[in-house]
Write a protein that holds these residues in place. Structure first.
Motif, mmCIF file in Angstrom:
data_model
loop_
_atom_site.group_PDB
_atom_site.id
_atom_site.type_symbol
_atom_site.label_atom_id
_atom_site.label_comp_id
_atom_site.label_asym_id
_atom_site.label_seq_id
_atom_site.Cartn_x
_atom_site.Cartn_y
_atom_site.Cartn_z
ATOM 1 N N TYR A 78 0.925 -1.207 0.056
ATOM 2 C CA TYR A 78 -0.082 -0.110 -0.470
ATOM 3 C C TYR A 78 1.214 1.627 -0.027
ATOM 4 O O TYR A 78 2.534 1.472 0.204
ATOM 5 N N PRO A 83 -4.124 1.583 5.523
ATOM 6 C CA PRO A 83 -5.454 0.907 5.338
ATOM 7 C C PRO A 83 -5.471 0.612 7.104
ATOM 8 O O PRO A 83 -5.163 1.032 7.835
ATOM 9 N N VAL A 91 -10.098 -1.258 -0.161
ATOM 10 C CA VAL A 91 -8.643 -0.958 -0.741
ATOM 11 C C VAL A 91 -9.221 -0.899 -2.051
ATOM 12 O O VAL A 91 -10.302 -1.023 -2.437
ATOM 13 N N THR A 102 -6.051 3.273 0.861
ATOM 14 C CA THR A 102 -7.124 4.296 1.961
ATOM 15 C C THR A 102 -7.796 4.291 1.037
ATOM 16 O O THR A 102 -7.243 5.207 0.931
ATOM 17 N N ASN A 112 -10.215 -5.497 4.983
ATOM 18 C CA ASN A 112 -9.034 -5.570 5.307
ATOM 19 C C ASN A 112 -8.537 -6.910 6.827
ATOM 20 O O ASN A 112 -9.756 -5.766 7.881
#
Length: 126
Positions: A78, A83, A91, A102, A112
């Protein structure tokens, strides 16, 4: 297959998709991919694109088959803010090809289940 810190059975669904017929392809195993046409996927994403699944192999040629995990636990890299793990958050694609982020306004995908801030990875149940 045991998975995660606790372990347990994980059911996965992997589809055979293809890369786009033209353009530059640079998909790496583990990349988040979006659906760009009928069973056609690419990791070249714009911010807030909807994630279709996770590439299970590298691909750098046009119109070749590529396995894509569309159900199960996917571990994505990410970017930006970590997140949230709350049983609801998912996501979206980031501006960095193959990575997730996020969501701020996009349509999130999955739930998540774990965030590894040390390695900037999120475990997502698709």
């Amino acid at each position: 297959m045991a998975f995660g810190d606790v372990g347990g059975a994980v059911t996965e669904l992997i589809l055979t998709c293809q890369t786009p017929a033209s353009g530059t392809i640079a998909i790496s195993k583990g990349d988040a991919v979006k659906l760009t046409g009928a069973y056609t996927v690419d990791n070249a994403t714009d911010v807030e694109d909807v994630i279709f699944g996770q590439a299970m192999a590298d691909a750098d040629d046009n119109a070749v088959a590529i396995p894509v995990k569309v159900r199960g636990i996917c571990i994505f890299g990410y970017t930006d803010t970590a997140p949230t793990v709350d049983g609801e958050a998912g996501v979206v694609a980031s501006a960095t090809d193959g990575k997730v982020a996020t969501p701020s306004t996009g349509t999130p995908r999955g739930i998540n289940v774990k965030v590894d801030v040390t390695n900037s990875e999120v475990h997502v149940l698709l």
